[in-house]
Scaffold this motif. Structure first.
Motif, mmCIF file in Angstrom:
data_model
loop_
_atom_site.group_PDB
_atom_site.id
_atom_site.type_symbol
_atom_site.label_atom_id
_atom_site.label_comp_id
_atom_site.label_asym_id
_atom_site.label_seq_id
_atom_site.Cartn_x
_atom_site.Cartn_y
_atom_site.Cartn_z
ATOM 1 N N ALA A 31 9.292 -2.197 -6.498
ATOM 2 C CA ALA A 31 8.849 -0.999 -7.213
ATOM 3 C C ALA A 31 7.338 -1.009 -7.401
ATOM 4 O O ALA A 31 6.667 0.027 -7.293
ATOM 5 C CB ALA A 31 9.557 -0.907 -8.558
ATOM 6 N N GLU A 32 6.781 -2.193 -7.661
ATOM 7 C CA GLU A 32 5.322 -2.300 -7.796
ATOM 8 C C GLU A 32 4.623 -1.953 -6.494
ATOM 9 O O GLU A 32 3.599 -1.272 -6.476
ATOM 10 C CB GLU A 32 4.939 -3.722 -8.215
ATOM 11 C CG GLU A 32 5.127 -4.016 -9.675
ATOM 12 C CD GLU A 32 4.663 -5.422 -10.016
ATOM 13 O OE1 GLU A 32 3.886 -6.012 -9.234
ATOM 14 O OE2 GLU A 32 5.091 -5.941 -11.060
ATOM 15 N N ARG A 33 5.167 -2.447 -5.393
ATOM 16 C CA ARG A 33 4.564 -2.197 -4.079
ATOM 17 C C ARG A 33 4.519 -0.713 -3.749
ATOM 18 O O ARG A 33 3.491 -0.176 -3.328
ATOM 19 C CB ARG A 33 5.348 -2.936 -3.000
ATOM 20 C CG ARG A 33 5.246 -4.450 -3.086
ATOM 21 C CD ARG A 33 4.013 -4.956 -2.407
ATOM 22 N NE ARG A 33 3.927 -6.412 -2.456
ATOM 23 C CZ ARG A 33 3.046 -7.098 -1.754
ATOM 24 N NH1 ARG A 33 2.185 -6.479 -0.975
ATOM 25 N NH2 ARG A 33 3.021 -8.411 -1.847
ATOM 26 N N ILE A 34 5.657 -0.040 -3.898
ATOM 27 C CA ILE A 34 5.697 1.360 -3.486
ATOM 28 C C ILE A 34 5.000 2.275 -4.485
ATOM 29 O O ILE A 34 4.648 3.402 -4.144
ATOM 30 C CB ILE A 34 7.143 1.844 -3.250
ATOM 31 C CG1 ILE A 34 7.950 1.835 -4.562
ATOM 32 C CG2 ILE A 34 7.827 0.999 -2.194
ATOM 33 C CD1 ILE A 34 9.311 2.487 -4.422
ATOM 34 N N SER A 35 4.787 1.803 -5.723
ATOM 35 C CA SER A 35 4.130 2.647 -6.719
ATOM 36 C C SER A 35 2.709 3.013 -6.287
ATOM 37 O O SER A 35 2.187 4.063 -6.667
ATOM 38 C CB SER A 35 4.101 1.945 -8.079
ATOM 39 O OG SER A 35 3.268 0.803 -8.046
ATOM 40 N N HIS A 36 2.074 2.163 -5.465
ATOM 41 C CA HIS A 36 0.708 2.446 -4.998
ATOM 42 C C HIS A 36 0.682 3.625 -4.023
ATOM 43 O O HIS A 36 -0.373 4.216 -3.781
ATOM 44 C CB HIS A 36 0.119 1.212 -4.316
ATOM 45 C CG HIS A 36 0.019 0.026 -5.221
ATOM 46 N ND1 HIS A 36 -0.786 -0.008 -6.333
ATOM 47 C CD2 HIS A 36 0.642 -1.184 -5.185
ATOM 48 C CE1 HIS A 36 -0.666 -1.176 -6.941
ATOM 49 N NE2 HIS A 36 0.196 -1.906 -6.265
ATOM 50 N N TYR A 37 1.850 3.955 -3.442
ATOM 51 C CA TYR A 37 1.910 5.027 -2.455
ATOM 52 C C TYR A 37 2.516 6.304 -3.012
ATOM 53 O O TYR A 37 2.687 7.281 -2.293
ATOM 54 C CB TYR A 37 2.743 4.567 -1.250
ATOM 55 C CG TYR A 37 2.202 3.313 -0.612
ATOM 56 C CD1 TYR A 37 1.145 3.365 0.296
ATOM 57 C CD2 TYR A 37 2.730 2.070 -0.923
ATOM 58 C CE1 TYR A 37 0.629 2.217 0.876
ATOM 59 C CE2 TYR A 37 2.230 0.906 -0.356
ATOM 60 C CZ TYR A 37 1.179 0.989 0.540
ATOM 61 O OH TYR A 37 0.685 -0.158 1.112
#
Length: 238
Positions: free
Chosen positions: A225-231
């Motif tokens: 979730a942290e990874r995709i939150s940047h996109y």
């Protein structure tokens, strides 16, 4: 005659498998809300309060669990009116489905791991210590604990690996824990204290001790979730 023991098949040819459950007349199965993919016309779905007892006590229990553990107030039950009932389920996350046989062994389940439970078995939400509840994320103040004889279907985020302990101990990232034997003692804590944990990125862990099995998942939903939150871009009005 229905014996309420789950008959199921998992399609191993699918990258993200679904499970098909066969029900005889009068057989029932409890399923995760929103997990149904398809069912035959002779299978009916109904929603009931997710609590024990009856009347006001059942309502209060369901509300209490919803407030303290994040669990839904309701649970879905599927019942067949013929000997040829079919029902297919899929998890809400891409991953693996495993079957855990209940009886001599019972299990605790982490948040989001429950997929289905046949009508011959049960579960209860077991109260945790305040420290575990505030620290852990294993269902808040309650954790799911199976009871009785039957089959439990659990799902994961990613692949599942079984770890067996024999009078041993093991520390596992809490977000990777799917289910574990109730014969194991467990302790939720920070890996190396607050600052060291934040610095290494290894935060809340679960240390198991004793003899039993632990099922872990290869992917970490919190990290994903942290990874995709940047996109993910959000717009605000005003």
């Amino acid at each position: 005659m229905a014996d309420n023991r789950m008959q199921f098949s998992i399609d191993s040819n699918m990258q993200f498998p679904l499970v098909e459950i066969a029900l005889e007349r009068g057989e029932s199965v409890y399923i995760q809300r929103g997990s149904m993919v398809y069912h035959h016309p002779d299978v009916s779905l109904s929603t009931a309060l997710n609590g024990r007892g009856s009347g006001l006590g059942k309502l209060v229990g369901a509300i209490g669990r919803s407030l303290t553990s994040g669990e839904s107030m309701f649970i879905t039950q599927a019942v067949s009116s013929s000997d040829e009932g079919k029902l297919a389920l899929a998890p809400s996350m891409p991953g693996q489905i495993i079957a855990l046989e209940l009886g001599a062994q019972q299990y605790y389940l982490n948040d989001g791991a429950f997929l289905a439970l046949d009508g011959s078995a049960q579960y209860r939400m077991e109260r945790q210590s305040v420290g575990r509840a505030l620290f852990g994320g294993q269902g808040g103040f309650f954790v799911m604990h199976t009871e009785g004889n039957g089959t439990l279907l659990a799902n994961s985020f990613g692949s599942i690996k079984k770890l067996s302990l024999y009078n041993q101990s093991m520390t596992i990232d809490n977000a990777h824990v799917v289910a574990w034997s109730d014969t194991l003692d467990y302790d939720i804590h920070l890996e190396n204290g607050m600052w060291q944990s934040f610095g290494t990125g290894e935060g809340i862990v679960n240390t198991f001790r004793g003899t039993g099995d632990i099922y872990v998942q290869s992917l970490n939903l919190e990290t994903f979730a942290e990874r995709i939150s940047h996109y993910i871009h959000t717009s605000s009005n005003g």
